[in-house]
Design a protein around this motif. Structure first.
Motif, PDB file in Angstrom:
ATOM      1  N   GLU A 211       0.827  -1.202   0.000  1.00 22.19           N
ATOM      2  CA  GLU A 211       0.000   0.000   0.000  1.00 22.19           C
ATOM      3  C   GLU A 211       0.867   1.260   0.000  1.00 22.19           C
ATOM      4  OE1 GLU A 211      -2.895   0.076   3.123  1.00 22.19           O
ATOM      5  OE2 GLU A 211      -3.639  -1.910   2.607  1.00 22.19           O
ATOM      6  N   ASP A 212       1.928   1.237   0.817  1.00 17.98           N
ATOM      7  CA  ASP A 212       2.837   2.381   0.865  1.00 17.98           C
ATOM      8  C   ASP A 212       3.505   2.600  -0.489  1.00 17.98           C
ATOM      9  OD1 ASP A 212       2.203   2.851   3.494  1.00 17.98           O
ATOM     10  OD2 ASP A 212       3.992   1.836   4.318  1.00 17.98           O
ATOM     11  N   GLU A 213       3.913   1.515  -1.136  1.00 19.22           N
ATOM     12  CA  GLU A 213       4.557   1.640  -2.446  1.00 19.22           C
ATOM     13  C   GLU A 213       3.591   2.206  -3.482  1.00 19.22           C
ATOM     14  OE1 GLU A 213       6.439  -1.948  -3.741  1.00 19.22           O
ATOM     15  OE2 GLU A 213       7.600  -2.119  -1.883  1.00 19.22           O
ATOM     16  N   THR A 214       2.347   1.758  -3.461  1.00 16.57           N
ATOM     17  CA  THR A 214       1.371   2.284  -4.427  1.00 16.57           C
ATOM     18  C   THR A 214       1.075   3.755  -4.148  1.00 16.57           C
ATOM     19  OG1 THR A 214      -0.450   1.449  -3.057  1.00 16.57           O
ATOM     20  CG2 THR A 214       0.286   0.043  -4.869  1.00 16.57           C
ATOM     21  N   LYS A 215       1.004   4.123  -2.878  1.00 18.45           N
ATOM     22  CA  LYS A 215       0.785   5.528  -2.527  1.00 18.45           C
ATOM     23  C   LYS A 215       1.950   6.390  -2.993  1.00 18.45           C
ATOM     24  CE  LYS A 215      -2.211   4.828   1.483  1.00 18.45           C
ATOM     25  NZ  LYS A 215      -2.335   4.971   2.953  1.00 18.45           N
ATOM     26  N   MET A 216       3.174   5.888  -2.815  1.00 13.04           N
ATOM     27  CA  MET A 216       4.343   6.642  -3.256  1.00 13.04           C
ATOM     28  C   MET A 216       4.353   6.782  -4.778  1.00 13.04           C
ATOM     29  SD  MET A 216       7.290   5.269  -0.610  1.00 13.04           S
ATOM     30  CE  MET A 216       8.553   5.495  -1.787  1.00 13.04           C
ATOM     31  N   GLU A 217       3.992   5.694  -5.469  1.00 11.27           N
ATOM     32  CA  GLU A 217       3.937   5.765  -6.929  1.00 11.27           C
ATOM     33  C   GLU A 217       2.891   6.777  -7.388  1.00 11.27           C
ATOM     34  OE1 GLU A 217       3.313   1.874  -8.525  1.00 11.27           O
ATOM     35  OE2 GLU A 217       5.218   1.121  -7.739  1.00 11.27           O
TER      36      GLU A 217
END
Length: 126
Positions: free
Chosen positions: A18-24
């Motif tokens: 989830e954090d990676e998708t938010k950062m992307e």
């Protein structure tokens, strides 16, 4: 206990994803803002260049029009009509021919005395 660890590991993995998708998503938003800003700058520059080109073309036209303009004899021979009648000023009175009365004589005497007093006194007083 092992189940709790596995569940915690899966939850941590989900949070990481989830954090990676938010950062992307955040970085893609940043890229889109930068692209929009750059496009707007290019548009403004293009508009300014076009405006300058139009002004330079109009200046060239004005210069050619000025060069084409010439004066004709009729320009100087036609009568001029003024909006208002010309002002009429009284004739100046010559300075030497002034009629002086007693007050005028006193003023002239005072001016002469004043001029005499303005002379430098170079006498040394001891």
């Amino acid at each position: 206990m092992e189940n709790k660890k596995k569940e915690a590991a899966t939850h941590d993995g989900d949070h990481e994803i989830e954090d990676e998708t938010k950062m992307e998503m955040f970085y893609s938003l940043l890229r889109s803002f930068r692209d929009a800003r750059d496009r707007r700058r290019r548009e403004l520059l293009q508009q300014e260049l076009e405006k300058n080109d139009e002004e330079s073309k109009s200046r060239k036209k004005m210069k050619t029009k000025k060069a084409e303009a010439s004066f004709e004899w009729e320009d100087f021979t036609s009568e001029i009509q003024f909006r208002k009648p010309p002002l009429i000023f009284p004739k100046p009175i010559p300075r030497d021919s002034r009629v002086t009365d007693n007050k005028g004589k006193k003023k002239e005497e005072q001016q002469q005395l004043h001029r005499q007093n303005l002379d430098l006194d170079l006498k040394l007083a001891l």
